[in-house]
Design a protein around this motif. Structure first.
Motif, PDB file in Angstrom:
ATOM      1  N   PHE A  25       3.617   5.242  24.092  1.00 38.75           N
ATOM      2  CA  PHE A  25       4.189   5.329  22.747  1.00 38.75           C
ATOM      3  C   PHE A  25       3.352   4.477  21.797  1.00 38.75           C
ATOM      4  O   PHE A  25       2.821   3.437  22.187  1.00 38.75           O
ATOM      5  CB  PHE A  25       5.622   4.786  22.725  1.00 38.75           C
ATOM      6  N   VAL A  51       4.982   7.801  17.575  1.00 40.09           N
ATOM      7  CA  VAL A  51       6.292   7.447  17.011  1.00 40.09           C
ATOM      8  C   VAL A  51       6.167   7.377  15.485  1.00 40.09           C
ATOM      9  O   VAL A  51       5.058   7.448  14.951  1.00 40.09           O
ATOM     10  CB  VAL A  51       6.826   6.107  17.570  1.00 40.09           C
ATOM     11  N   ALA A  57      11.628   0.243  14.518  1.00 38.90           N
ATOM     12  CA  ALA A  57      12.320   1.123  15.468  1.00 38.90           C
ATOM     13  C   ALA A  57      11.456   1.462  16.680  1.00 38.90           C
ATOM     14  O   ALA A  57      11.983   1.715  17.766  1.00 38.90           O
ATOM     15  CB  ALA A  57      12.743   2.410  14.773  1.00 38.90           C
ATOM     16  N   GLY A  60      12.100  -0.140  19.928  1.00 37.92           N
ATOM     17  CA  GLY A  60      13.371   0.335  20.494  1.00 37.92           C
ATOM     18  C   GLY A  60      13.213   1.659  21.218  1.00 37.92           C
ATOM     19  O   GLY A  60      13.797   1.874  22.289  1.00 37.92           O
ATOM     20  N   PHE A  61      12.389   2.553  20.669  1.00 40.89           N
ATOM     21  CA  PHE A  61      12.172   3.847  21.344  1.00 40.89           C
ATOM     22  C   PHE A  61      11.553   3.610  22.727  1.00 40.89           C
ATOM     23  O   PHE A  61      11.940   4.236  23.711  1.00 40.89           O
ATOM     24  CB  PHE A  61      11.232   4.744  20.525  1.00 40.89           C
ATOM     25  N   VAL A  63      11.777   0.912  24.533  1.00 43.31           N
ATOM     26  CA  VAL A  63      12.772   0.263  25.393  1.00 43.31           C
ATOM     27  C   VAL A  63      13.730   1.316  25.974  1.00 43.31           C
ATOM     28  O   VAL A  63      14.055   1.300  27.161  1.00 43.31           O
ATOM     29  CB  VAL A  63      13.551  -0.813  24.602  1.00 43.31           C
ATOM     30  N   GLY A  64      14.158   2.242  25.135  1.00 43.01           N
ATOM     31  CA  GLY A  64      15.054   3.317  25.601  1.00 43.01           C
ATOM     32  C   GLY A  64      14.397   4.154  26.681  1.00 43.01           C
ATOM     33  O   GLY A  64      15.018   4.490  27.695  1.00 43.01           O
ATOM     34  N   ALA A  65      13.122   4.459  26.484  1.00 42.80           N
ATOM     35  CA  ALA A  65      12.394   5.240  27.492  1.00 42.80           C
ATOM     36  C   ALA A  65      12.294   4.449  28.799  1.00 42.80           C
ATOM     37  O   ALA A  65      12.420   5.008  29.894  1.00 42.80           O
ATOM     38  CB  ALA A  65      11.011   5.598  26.980  1.00 42.80           C
ATOM     39  N   MET A  88      13.356  -5.717  19.771  1.00 41.25           N
ATOM     40  CA  MET A  88      14.113  -5.027  20.834  1.00 41.25           C
ATOM     41  C   MET A  88      13.450  -5.184  22.193  1.00 41.25           C
ATOM     42  O   MET A  88      14.101  -5.068  23.226  1.00 41.25           O
ATOM     43  CB  MET A  88      14.304  -3.563  20.465  1.00 41.25           C
TER      44      MET A  88
END
Lengths: 304, 278
Positions: A25, A51, A57, A60-61, A63-65, A88
């Motif tokens: 990312f 991204v 943000a 955060g993307f 981290v979610g992945a 994040m």
């Protein structure tokens, strides 16, 4: 043929996407320069994910992945951009294993450079992450070092902050520690300062100053060979930490740790306590060989 | 059909409400010694969503906000583990580390919240992007103002993710009203990001009407609701606050009272036993 750091990173990324079904990312990855030539020409269908330009943000993307067990590599093109990208990563990904027993491994490729890029983008900012629990910090400057830290990341389940420097991308050589008996001073060099430390050492030898040099790859947890602690205890004037970040950060923390272990005074040399301007005379650059030599001579003269 | 749905929602709310009343008392008696964020008054949102989604036989990824007890309970989180958590036990759903705001449940795919308002939005978007699984993210009206939440709406829309943004809009950030903080609406902002977005009440029937859009594309529901208790801790801001639970109980009359009493007995006994064991 031997690969340099740039080609090594590129190959690691290619394999991460192709063989490990991983994701990368970041912002402007597929732009003209492909992040200093460290990315293969691959796109979202291959796992290279552009991204949005919202730094706040993007972390955060990633981290979610990572929560979905994908071991993402998150590219931050200038280390200074971490001021918006880090929250994040350090507050969620780094703490997730401890609080929720849910590992959230992210490989943060954080890239430093300097020289005419002003007060925000330049230099290393690894001290920003250093104070937070749950993160491992390293600064590889050679092909072998980079390979070893990637392998370690894939074996473990922690967040890795990889403090890169564009100045190392052409490097093909491995950097060896230098251990001399009863040195005057022991140098501990981080990131791009490692190359200048070698240059300084070669000049100082000619001045009959005895210098040991320890290259710091692992900043957190700090890895220093035990024989260098012994060497530090035997030194005449103590140690000097060299860093590409401000002195009021990792450098002083490491100095404190080495001081406790060795009982010797440990000095620091890093970015100066000022903002970097764009014009060359207004810049804030990491210590070069001349500044390192000057500092060492100053330490020696003050103690004589 | 609607009555059956409402009854299911009422059952879930009654569990949540009685749970929260017990937490309220435990805080008052100093059995819980850290900040708690009670969701009493807002339960119909998660209760309705959990009922709808269960019927659809979907098990979504859930990213809750700090005021999350009702989310946890409505979607089937283990009640004992939540009590343990609030009592600081290692047997808790977050091993005693999560307190009230950072709870999780592996069983229901609910991920912990780190305590920064709204960070669950980009994290949920990243998880949804990676997994392509149906995902729900709960936000408050205050966290909807965070810049990274807005960026998350934009990226979720760009990537057409199967994600549902739920804004539990109680109009208050601690006690500062929305109109003092901003002159815009989050559902309008979401629409400008080319998402479907609606501004509705927490009436379970209104929520159900929008369920046809769930997980087909990113959508946002700004659901107007009411917080009965203080932002944090055990206290009451106003005794005139509208209570959705009371209005639903009225629809069911005596049956509503029976549902309430049954839930009360179950939850009260559980709390009593676990407090005694402490």
């Amino acid at each position: 043929m031997e690969k340099n750091v740039r080609e090594t990173i590129k190959e690691i990324i290619r394999r991460h996407l192709k063989l490990k079904q991983g994701k990368v990312f970041g912002q402007c990855l597929t732009a003209v320069g492909w992040v200093g030539g460290t990315l293969p020409e691959m796109y979202e269908k291959d796992g290279m994910v552009e991204v949005s330009m919202a730094d706040v943000a993007g972390g955060g993307f990633a981290v979610g992945a990572a929560l979905m067990n994908s071991r993402p590599i998150y590219v931050i093109r200038y280390q200074g951009f971490n001021w918006y990208n880090a929250p994040m990563i350090v507050n969620y990904a780094c703490k997730s294993k401890e609080i929720w027993k849910k590992p959230c491994p992210v490989f943060v490729r954080s890239i430093a450079m300097e020289g005419g890029i002003g007060p925000v983008a330049g230099s290393s900012h690894h001290s920003l992450y250093y104070r937070m629990p749950g993160v491992k910090i390293c600064s590889p400057m050679t092909p072998k070092e980079y390979k070893s830290i990637y392998k370690k990341f894939m074996r473990e389940d922690d967040v890795f902050y990889v403090s890169e420097h564009r100045g190392s991308y052409n490097n093909k050589k491995e950097l060896k520690n230098v251990l001399v008996k009863k040195p005057d001073i022991v140098l501990f060099a981080i990131s791009i300062t490692r190359f200048e430390a070698i240059k300084a050492l070669n000049i100082l030898i000619k001045q009959n100053i005895k210098i040991s040099l320890h290259h710091i790859l692992w900043i957190k947890p700090l890895k220093i060979e035990s024989k260098f602690i012994k060497n530090l205890k035997e030194s005449k004037y103590g140690g000097l930490i060299l860093d590409d970040d401000y002195e009021n950060g990792i450098a002083k923390s490491i100095a404190n740790e080495l001081n406790i272990k060795s009982g010797k005074p440990i000095y620091t040399l890093g970015l100066k306590e000022k903002s970097a301007g764009f014009y060359p005379t207004k810049d804030n650059l990491p210590p070069n060989k001349n500044e390192i030599i000057k500092k060492i001579n100053k330490i020696i003269n003050e103690k004589k | 059909m609607s009555k059956e749905y409402l009854k299911e929602v009422l059952k879930k709310i009654s569990i949540c409400r009685n749970f929260e009343l017990n937490v309220f008392n435990a805080v008052k008696k100093n059995n819980i010694k850290f900040p708690v964020y009670l969701s009493a008054g807002q339960e119909s949102i998660s209760a309705s969503l959990a009922t709808i989604i269960k019927k659809k036989k979907i098990k979504p990824l859930i990213f809750a906000q700090h005021r999350c007890h009702s989310t946890y309970l409505s979607f089937g989180g283990n009640i004992r583990k939540l009590i343990y958590e609030l009592l600081g036990s290692k047997k808790g759903c977050a091993y005693g580390m999560g307190g009230s705001a950072s709870i999780q449940s592996r069983e229901i795919n609910m991920f912990g919240h780190d305590g920064h308002m709204g960070t669950q939005a980009p994290i949920a978007v990243g998880a949804c992007f990676q997994s392509k699984k149906p995902t729900i993210v709960f936000l408050g009206d205050a966290s909807a103002e965070e810049d990274y939440v807005l960026a998350s709406l934009g990226w979720a829309s760009t990537k057409k993710l199967p994600i549902l943004f739920i804004v539990e809009d109680n109009n208050l950030s601690i006690l500062t009203e929305k109109k003092v903080r901003r002159n815009w609406d989050i559902h309008s902002v979401a629409k400008s990001f080319k998402m479907k977005a609606f501004n509705i009440s927490d009436n379970p029937l209104e929520i159900k009407k929008k369920s046809k859009y769930f997980f087909r594309e990113p959508i946002l529901l700004n659901i107007n609701t009411n917080r009965l208790f203080w932002h944090s801790g055990a206290g009451i801001d106003s005794d005139k606050t509208f209570d959705r639970y009371k209005s639903l109980r009225k629809i069911f009359g005596a049956q509503g009272n029976t549902i309430h009493n049954k839930a009360k007995e179950k939850i009260d006994i559980l709390w009593k036993k676990m407090l005694e064991r402490q």
